[in-house]
Scaffold this motif. Structure first.
Motif, PDB file in Angstrom:
ATOM      1  N   GLN A   1       0.813  -1.217   0.000  1.00 52.17           N
ATOM      2  CA  GLN A   1       0.000   0.000   0.000  1.00 52.17           C
ATOM      3  C   GLN A   1       0.852   1.276   0.000  1.00 52.17           C
ATOM      4  OE1 GLN A   1      -2.159  -0.745   3.625  1.00 52.17           O
ATOM      5  NE2 GLN A   1      -3.958  -1.493   2.535  1.00 52.17           N
ATOM      6  N   ALA A   2       2.115   1.148   0.346  1.00 53.90           N
ATOM      7  CA  ALA A   2       2.964   2.342   0.495  1.00 53.90           C
ATOM      8  C   ALA A   2       3.071   3.107  -0.824  1.00 53.90           C
ATOM      9  CB  ALA A   2       4.351   1.914   0.960  1.00 53.90           C
ATOM     10  N   SER A   3       3.026   4.428  -0.744  1.00 55.74           N
ATOM     11  CA  SER A   3       3.232   5.264  -1.936  1.00 55.74           C
ATOM     12  C   SER A   3       4.671   5.095  -2.397  1.00 55.74           C
ATOM     13  CB  SER A   3       3.033   6.743  -1.592  1.00 55.74           C
ATOM     14  OG  SER A   3       1.749   6.966  -1.085  1.00 55.74           O
TER      15      SER A   3
ATOM     16  N   VAL B   1      -3.015  11.495   8.366  1.00 57.01           N
ATOM     17  CA  VAL B   1      -3.952  10.811   9.276  1.00 57.01           C
ATOM     18  C   VAL B   1      -4.083   9.312   9.011  1.00 57.01           C
ATOM     19  CG1 VAL B   1      -5.283  12.905   9.770  1.00 57.01           C
ATOM     20  CG2 VAL B   1      -5.975  11.428   7.851  1.00 57.01           C
ATOM     21  N   THR B   2      -3.403   8.805   7.974  1.00 57.28           N
ATOM     22  CA  THR B   2      -3.401   7.357   7.701  1.00 57.28           C
ATOM     23  C   THR B   2      -1.949   6.970   7.377  1.00 57.28           C
ATOM     24  OG1 THR B   2      -3.890   7.786   5.368  1.00 57.28           O
ATOM     25  CG2 THR B   2      -5.773   7.247   6.765  1.00 57.28           C
TER      26      THR B   2
ATOM     27  N   SER C   1       0.308   4.761   8.257  1.00 54.34           N
ATOM     28  CA  SER C   1       0.833   3.403   8.086  1.00 54.34           C
ATOM     29  C   SER C   1       2.302   3.349   8.525  1.00 54.34           C
ATOM     30  CB  SER C   1       0.640   2.968   6.624  1.00 54.34           C
ATOM     31  OG  SER C   1       1.114   1.657   6.427  1.00 54.34           O
TER      32      SER C   1
ATOM     33  N   GLY D   1       4.777   4.768   7.021  1.00 51.94           N
ATOM     34  CA  GLY D   1       5.435   6.073   6.884  1.00 51.94           C
ATOM     35  C   GLY D   1       6.040   6.440   5.540  1.00 51.94           C
TER      36      GLY D   1
ATOM     37  N   VAL E   1      -4.712   3.950  12.840  1.00 50.37           N
ATOM     38  CA  VAL E   1      -5.410   3.138  13.851  1.00 50.37           C
ATOM     39  C   VAL E   1      -4.652   1.845  14.165  1.00 50.37           C
ATOM     40  CG1 VAL E   1      -7.834   3.831  13.656  1.00 50.37           C
ATOM     41  CG2 VAL E   1      -6.867   2.235  11.979  1.00 50.37           C
ATOM     42  N   ASP E   2      -3.707   1.489  13.317  1.00 49.83           N
ATOM     43  CA  ASP E   2      -3.049   0.178  13.422  1.00 49.83           C
ATOM     44  C   ASP E   2      -1.775   0.308  14.263  1.00 49.83           C
ATOM     45  OD1 ASP E   2      -1.365  -2.024  12.878  1.00 49.83           O
ATOM     46  OD2 ASP E   2      -2.482  -2.437  11.043  1.00 49.83           O
TER      47      ASP E   2
ATOM     48  N   ARG F   1       1.587  -1.089  12.687  1.00 47.53           N
ATOM     49  CA  ARG F   1       2.158  -0.201  11.654  1.00 47.53           C
ATOM     50  C   ARG F   1       2.766   1.048  12.295  1.00 47.53           C
ATOM     51  NH1 ARG F   1      -1.283  -0.370   6.089  1.00 47.53           N
ATOM     52  NH2 ARG F   1      -1.617  -2.614   6.033  1.00 47.53           N
TER      53      ARG F   1
ATOM     54  N   ALA G   1      -4.626   7.145  16.357  1.00 49.96           N
ATOM     55  CA  ALA G   1      -5.892   7.891  16.320  1.00 49.96           C
ATOM     56  C   ALA G   1      -6.704   7.484  15.101  1.00 49.96           C
ATOM     57  CB  ALA G   1      -5.606   9.391  16.265  1.00 49.96           C
ATOM     58  N   ASP G   2      -8.006   7.537  15.274  1.00 52.21           N
ATOM     59  CA  ASP G   2      -8.936   7.295  14.171  1.00 52.21           C
ATOM     60  C   ASP G   2      -9.041   8.588  13.369  1.00 52.21           C
ATOM     61  OD1 ASP G   2     -11.167   7.029  12.521  1.00 52.21           O
ATOM     62  OD2 ASP G   2     -12.259   5.827  13.995  1.00 52.21           O
TER      63      ASP G   2
ATOM     64  N   PRO H   1      -6.599   6.609   2.155  1.00 55.80           N
ATOM     65  CA  PRO H   1      -7.456   5.540   2.675  1.00 55.80           C
ATOM     66  C   PRO H   1      -7.111   4.186   2.062  1.00 55.80           C
ATOM     67  CG  PRO H   1      -8.762   7.429   1.929  1.00 55.80           C
ATOM     68  CD  PRO H   1      -7.360   7.662   1.465  1.00 55.80           C
ATOM     69  N   ALA H   2      -7.205   3.133   2.879  1.00 56.75           N
ATOM     70  CA  ALA H   2      -6.901   1.783   2.400  1.00 56.75           C
ATOM     71  C   ALA H   2      -7.996   1.336   1.442  1.00 56.75           C
ATOM     72  CB  ALA H   2      -6.796   0.838   3.583  1.00 56.75           C
TER      73      ALA H   2
ATOM     74  N   ALA I   1     -11.107   2.541   3.768  1.00 53.71           N
ATOM     75  CA  ALA I   1     -10.894   2.698   5.212  1.00 53.71           C
ATOM     76  C   ALA I   1      -9.818   3.760   5.441  1.00 53.71           C
ATOM     77  CB  ALA I   1     -10.453   1.372   5.827  1.00 53.71           C
ATOM     78  N   PRO I   2     -10.192   4.932   5.955  1.00 52.51           N
ATOM     79  CA  PRO I   2     -11.546   5.392   6.251  1.00 52.51           C
ATOM     80  C   PRO I   2     -12.305   5.746   4.969  1.00 52.51           C
ATOM     81  CG  PRO I   2      -9.942   7.116   6.737  1.00 52.51           C
ATOM     82  CD  PRO I   2      -9.167   5.925   6.308  1.00 52.51           C
TER      83      PRO I   2
HETATM   84  C1  LIG Z   1      -3.027   2.838   2.186  1.00 50.89           C
HETATM   85  S1  LIG Z   1      -2.435   2.818   3.805  1.00 50.89           S
HETATM   86  C2  LIG Z   1      -1.520   4.306   3.895  1.00 50.89           C
HETATM   87  C3  LIG Z   1      -0.160   4.158   3.312  1.00 50.89           C
HETATM   88  C4  LIG Z   1       0.744   5.352   3.546  1.00 50.89           C
HETATM   89  N1  LIG Z   1       0.286   6.545   2.881  1.00 50.89           N
HETATM   90  C5  LIG Z   1       2.160   5.050   3.048  1.00 50.89           C
HETATM   91  O1  LIG Z   1       2.503   5.531   1.974  1.00 50.89           O
HETATM   92  O2  LIG Z   1       2.859   4.282   3.718  1.00 50.89           O
HETATM   93  C6  LIG Z   1      -3.898   3.183   4.702  1.00 50.89           C
HETATM   94  C7  LIG Z   1      -3.733   3.228   6.203  1.00 50.89           C
HETATM   95  O3  LIG Z   1      -4.958   3.727   6.764  1.00 50.89           O
HETATM   96  C8  LIG Z   1      -5.115   3.159   8.056  1.00 50.89           C
HETATM   97  N2  LIG Z   1      -6.523   3.361   8.448  1.00 50.89           N
HETATM   98  C9  LIG Z   1      -7.631   2.723   8.048  1.00 50.89           C
HETATM   99  N3  LIG Z   1      -8.720   3.264   8.635  1.00 50.89           N
HETATM  100  C10 LIG Z   1      -8.269   4.270   9.423  1.00 50.89           C
HETATM  101  C11 LIG Z   1      -8.904   5.211  10.269  1.00 50.89           C
HETATM  102  N4  LIG Z   1     -10.231   5.228  10.440  1.00 50.89           N
HETATM  103  N5  LIG Z   1      -8.119   6.109  10.908  1.00 50.89           N
HETATM  104  C12 LIG Z   1      -6.776   6.099  10.758  1.00 50.89           C
HETATM  105  N6  LIG Z   1      -6.120   5.227   9.977  1.00 50.89           N
HETATM  106  C13 LIG Z   1      -6.864   4.335   9.310  1.00 50.89           C
HETATM  107  C14 LIG Z   1      -4.698   1.713   7.852  1.00 50.89           C
HETATM  108  O4  LIG Z   1      -4.340   1.131   9.085  1.00 50.89           O
HETATM  109  C15 LIG Z   1      -3.528   1.878   6.880  1.00 50.89           C
HETATM  110  O5  LIG Z   1      -2.312   1.900   7.580  1.00 50.89           O
END
Ligand SMILES: C[S@@+](CC[C@H](N)C(=O)[O-])C[C@H]1O[C@@H](n2cnc3c(N)ncnc32)[C@H](O)[C@@H]1O
Length: 380
Positions: free
Chosen positions: A78-80, A100-101, A103, A105, A123-124, A127, A143-144, A159-160, A175-176
């Protein structure tokens, strides 16, 4: 089945004995029984976590500048890609940013290099523990994203689009969820990474849609809001060592359609997906063969692209094309199609090209007429 890392694994991998085990296993191959046994001798009960990390680090090299990083399999996928994350971060230079998501990093590390201040959350917890190792200087909180914990920062979200049940296609299933993110952060400046194949038209809250390609492959879209947005649509093309370029819906697009020139140009996928074919044509003195088809033509191709010099062209008929290929002794044949219902692989099998030469056939239509261009592909 991917290995499920635990917080205990991460603790070990970050310790001095973990680092020694990772170094000792760095050359091992997880698919060889002898290597798995060697990993057990070196890393004991942590062998699976160590070996998985070694494998993921090796795979990550193709897209990430992330030596010594910790990943889960999904987080790595999933990492960019670093080049894409770097480009996004550059648009946020000097700002206060909250990813805010975050992962493990991959975006965060690039943001940290250019932003004024940066914070990451997810949230994980596994990660996040890995992100603590990968981006040691960045403050991180669990944090969510749907319950804001920062104020006044630009919000970066990715978002995942995949969960335990597989790939999620609808933005409300991410997600989200995308709509909830836009709602919760309404009025804040946002940069949200999404899939390039998404239907952007319902996402009226996005002020700019940017399509980004890397080495000829469309990698992602990013939705920008507020002062971060500078045009309704943008295509950004990143390619190895060559300078990146960008084109927007603000650029001129007055080109029209005319007779074929000496060259056919198939614009980068980011340009096509962003609906900026005419803008790209105007920038490079090209015109269209047909207003509804994304091929461009002209007498000089743009620099740094793979372009197709027209050797001959005419109405497309399979029999006539077969005769041309035979006459020119074409054995290696690339077939490009736009605007016609032709399956290139099935056509190549039927044509049975034979001979020492290579060529590219561009099949398309002008008005209602199917046309074929026999071309020589060249990198300009
Ligand atoms: C696609 S990954 C992000 C990858 C990151 N941008 C990177 O390049 O490494 C999405 C992340 O969103 C997190 N996630 C899902 N729902 C979430 C929520 N409600 N709040 C915060 N993080 C959330 C997942 O745990 C996951 O780590």
């Amino acid at each position: 089945m991917a290995y499920a890392f635990t917080l205990d694994d991460v603790r070990f991998l970050r310790s001095a004995s973990g680092a020694a085990a990772l170094a000792g296993c760095a050359g091992l191959d997880a698919s060889r029984i002898a290597d798995v046994e060697a990993a057990r001798r070196i890393a004991g009960e942590h062998a699976a976590a160590v070996l998985e990390t070694v494998v993921l680090r090796r795979k990550a090299r193709a897209k990430l500048d992330a030596d010594g990083w910790l990943f889960t399999g999904d987080a790595m996928q999933q990492a960019s890609a670093s080049a894409v994350a770097r480009h996004r971060a550059a648009r946020l230079a000097g700002r206060d940013v909250h990813d805010v998501t975050c992962s493990v990093g991959a975006d965060l590390v690039e943001l940290a290099a250019v932003a004024r201040r940066v914070v990451g959350s997810d949230v994980d917890s596994v990660r996040l523990a890995m992100a603590r190792h990968n981006c040691p200087d960045v403050p991180l909180v669990r944090a969510d994203a749907l319950h804001p914990v920062s104020r006044g920062t630009v919000i970066v979200a990715d978002p995942a689009r995949r969960d335990a049940r597989g790939r999620r296609w609808r933005p409300e299933d991410f997600a989200p969820p995308l709509d909830r993110l836009a709602e919760v952060y309404g009025g804040r400046e946002l940069a949200v990474k999404v899939s390039p194949g998404l239907d952007f038209s319902p996402l009226t809250w996005a002020d700019e849609v940017e399509l980004v390609s890397l080495d000829g492959q469309v990698r992602e879209a990013c939705l920008w809001t507020g002062s971060l947005a500078t045009a309704a649509r943008r295509a950004t093309v990143l390619r190895g060592e060559s300078p990146q370029w960008t084109i927007t819906s603000e650029d001129p697009d007055d080109i029209g359609a005319r007779e074929p020139g000496e060259w056919i140009i198939d614009p980068d996928g980011a340009v096509v997906r962003a609906g900026l074919v005419k803008h790209y044509g105007a920038r490079h003195g090209l015109w269209q063969l047909d207003e509804r088809i994304a091929y461009l033509t002209g007498d000089r191709p743009p620099p740094g692209v793979r372009a197709f010099r027209v050797l001959e062209h005419g109405p497309y008929q399979e029999k006539a094309l077969r005769a041309v290929l035979k006459r020119r002794e074409v054995g290696r044949l690339e077939i490009l199609v736009r605007g016609l219902d032709v399956d290139p692989d099935a056509l190549r099998k039927r044509l049975k090209p034979r001979g020492p030469n290579e060529a590219t056939v561009v099949l398309t239509r002008i008005g209602r007429s199917p046309v074929a261009f026999l071309c020589e592909a060249t990198r300009t």
